[in-house]
Design a protein around this motif. Structure first.
Motif, mmCIF file in Angstrom:
data_model
loop_
_atom_site.group_PDB
_atom_site.id
_atom_site.type_symbol
_atom_site.label_atom_id
_atom_site.label_comp_id
_atom_site.label_asym_id
_atom_site.label_seq_id
_atom_site.Cartn_x
_atom_site.Cartn_y
_atom_site.Cartn_z
ATOM 1 N N TYR A 1 -1.571 -3.585 4.351
ATOM 2 C CA TYR A 1 -0.392 -2.911 4.917
ATOM 3 C C TYR A 1 -0.157 -3.376 6.349
ATOM 4 O O TYR A 1 -1.101 -3.572 7.107
ATOM 5 N N PRO A 2 1.127 -3.496 6.738
ATOM 6 C CA PRO A 2 1.416 -3.781 8.150
ATOM 7 C C PRO A 2 0.942 -2.625 9.033
ATOM 8 O O PRO A 2 0.775 -1.495 8.542
ATOM 9 N N GLY A 3 0.764 -2.888 10.300
ATOM 10 C CA GLY A 3 0.219 -1.889 11.228
ATOM 11 C C GLY A 3 0.981 -0.569 11.226
ATOM 12 O O GLY A 3 0.378 0.507 11.244
ATOM 13 N N SER A 4 2.321 -0.627 11.174
ATOM 14 C CA SER A 4 3.107 0.609 11.265
ATOM 15 C C SER A 4 2.876 1.496 10.047
ATOM 16 O O SER A 4 2.816 2.720 10.147
ATOM 17 N N VAL A 5 2.708 0.876 8.874
ATOM 18 C CA VAL A 5 2.458 1.651 7.648
ATOM 19 C C VAL A 5 1.042 2.229 7.690
ATOM 20 O O VAL A 5 0.825 3.396 7.368
ATOM 21 N N LYS A 6 0.097 1.403 8.133
ATOM 22 C CA LYS A 6 -1.292 1.859 8.249
ATOM 23 C C LYS A 6 -1.386 3.079 9.162
ATOM 24 O O LYS A 6 -2.103 4.039 8.891
ATOM 25 N N ASN A 7 -0.612 3.019 10.243
ATOM 26 C CA ASN A 7 -0.608 4.105 11.226
ATOM 27 C C ASN A 7 -0.138 5.408 10.586
ATOM 28 O O ASN A 7 -0.756 6.459 10.755
ATOM 29 N N LEU A 8 0.956 5.340 9.820
ATOM 30 C CA LEU A 8 1.479 6.533 9.151
ATOM 31 C C LEU A 8 0.467 7.058 8.126
ATOM 32 O O LEU A 8 0.205 8.258 8.059
ATOM 33 N N ILE A 9 -0.114 6.158 7.343
ATOM 34 C CA ILE A 9 -1.098 6.571 6.328
ATOM 35 C C ILE A 9 -2.279 7.275 7.004
ATOM 36 O O ILE A 9 -2.745 8.306 6.546
ATOM 37 N N ARG A 10 -2.715 6.717 8.130
ATOM 38 C CA ARG A 10 -3.850 7.312 8.833
ATOM 39 C C ARG A 10 -3.545 8.754 9.257
ATOM 40 O O ARG A 10 -4.364 9.656 9.112
ATOM 41 N N ARG B 1 0.641 7.136 -1.061
ATOM 42 C CA ARG B 1 1.800 7.409 -1.895
ATOM 43 C C ARG B 1 2.940 8.026 -1.082
ATOM 44 O O ARG B 1 4.096 7.667 -1.228
ATOM 45 N N LEU B 2 2.582 8.968 -0.195
ATOM 46 C CA LEU B 2 3.582 9.607 0.646
ATOM 47 C C LEU B 2 4.231 8.596 1.584
ATOM 48 O O LEU B 2 5.446 8.592 1.771
ATOM 49 N N ALA B 3 3.404 7.735 2.161
ATOM 50 C CA ALA B 3 3.927 6.722 3.085
ATOM 51 C C ALA B 3 4.910 5.803 2.355
ATOM 52 O O ALA B 3 5.999 5.492 2.864
ATOM 53 N N MET B 4 4.556 5.403 1.121
ATOM 54 C CA MET B 4 5.435 4.536 0.333
ATOM 55 C C MET B 4 6.741 5.260 0.001
ATOM 56 O O MET B 4 7.815 4.675 0.029
ATOM 57 N N HIS B 5 6.621 6.557 -0.274
ATOM 58 C CA HIS B 5 7.807 7.357 -0.583
ATOM 59 C C HIS B 5 8.740 7.423 0.627
ATOM 60 O O HIS B 5 9.948 7.205 0.513
ATOM 61 N N ILE B 6 8.155 7.711 1.802
ATOM 62 C CA ILE B 6 8.954 7.812 3.026
ATOM 63 C C ILE B 6 9.609 6.459 3.329
ATOM 64 O O ILE B 6 10.768 6.386 3.722
ATOM 65 N N LEU B 7 8.850 5.401 3.077
ATOM 66 C CA LEU B 7 9.336 4.033 3.299
ATOM 67 C C LEU B 7 10.608 3.753 2.492
ATOM 68 O O LEU B 7 11.531 3.101 2.957
ATOM 69 N N GLN B 8 10.648 4.291 1.274
ATOM 70 C CA GLN B 8 11.788 4.007 0.386
ATOM 71 C C GLN B 8 12.982 4.928 0.620
ATOM 72 O O GLN B 8 14.062 4.696 0.096
ATOM 73 N N GLN B 9 12.752 6.021 1.393
ATOM 74 C CA GLN B 9 13.847 6.949 1.664
ATOM 75 C C GLN B 9 14.863 6.309 2.605
ATOM 76 O O GLN B 9 14.512 5.437 3.385
ATOM 77 N N PRO B 10 16.124 6.796 2.555
ATOM 78 C CA PRO B 10 17.086 6.361 3.567
ATOM 79 C C PRO B 10 16.576 6.747 4.960
ATOM 80 O O PRO B 10 15.861 7.749 5.091
#
Ligand code: ZN
Length: 173
Positions: free
Chosen positions: A4-13, A28-37
């Motif tokens: 994962y890129p740093g910004s995604v890793k940060n959110l997951i953490r 899963r939540l991070a991926m969901h938020i990523l796909q939201q508008p």
């Protein structure tokens, strides 16, 4: 995690630190938020910031509140002469969920615990006595926990109130 890129890793953490959220759910939540508008994600972020900024303790009962007085203290339909004394805001929430209590609350902010160095002066007991007088409270329901600290806190308050013209009942919480 490494892919994962740093910004995604940060959110997951940060998500994974929440209670009941493990690493997998956090991903899963991070991926969901990523796909939201973007607007949806912004609203989620803003709601957290807004809550932290607005939230305070009710100046009367010490419940969590967005305003100086909480919704229950502000509600004229609630019984004014009965106070239910609880340890924490979460205890009040669970009594409210049951829907059985129509009075108002007083939140102590903890229990007497000599082992942790918490005495009566560290809780909102003086404020409770003041309310009983000012609001002409007729009944106090002690709904602290059934563990040793909860019991001794209830006993302490019952002792302080013994000399006052107020009915005291104890319910297990
Ligand atoms: Zn209140």
């Amino acid at each position: 995690m490494e892919y994962y890129p740093g910004s995604v890793k940060n959110l997951i953490r940060h998500l994974a630190r929440l209670p009941g959220i493990g690493q997998k759910t956090a991903e899963r939540l991070a991926m969901h938020i990523l796909q939201q508008p973007a607007e949806e994600a912004n609203q989620l972020a803003r709601s957290i910031v807004d809550m932290k900024k607005r939230l305070r303790l009710c100046s009367r009962c010490f419940a969590l509140s967005d305003d100086a007085l909480c919704r229950i203290c502000n509600d004229p339909a609630r019984e004014q002469k009965v106070l239910c004394v609880v340890e924490q805001p979460a205890d009040m929430a669970s009594i409210e969920k049951s829907g059985a209590f129509r009075g108002r609350y007083h939140i102590l902010g903890g229990v007497i615990s000599p082992m942790d160095g918490i005495g009566p002066d560290d809780l909102k007991i003086a404020e409770l006595l003041e309310r009983i007088e000012q609001e002409a409270i007729e009944e106090i329901i002690l709904a602290t926990g059934t563990n040793v600290e909860g019991e001794s806190t209830a006993a302490y308050i019952a002792g302080v109130l013994a000399a006052r013209p107020v009915k005291v009942t104890r319910i297990a919480s």
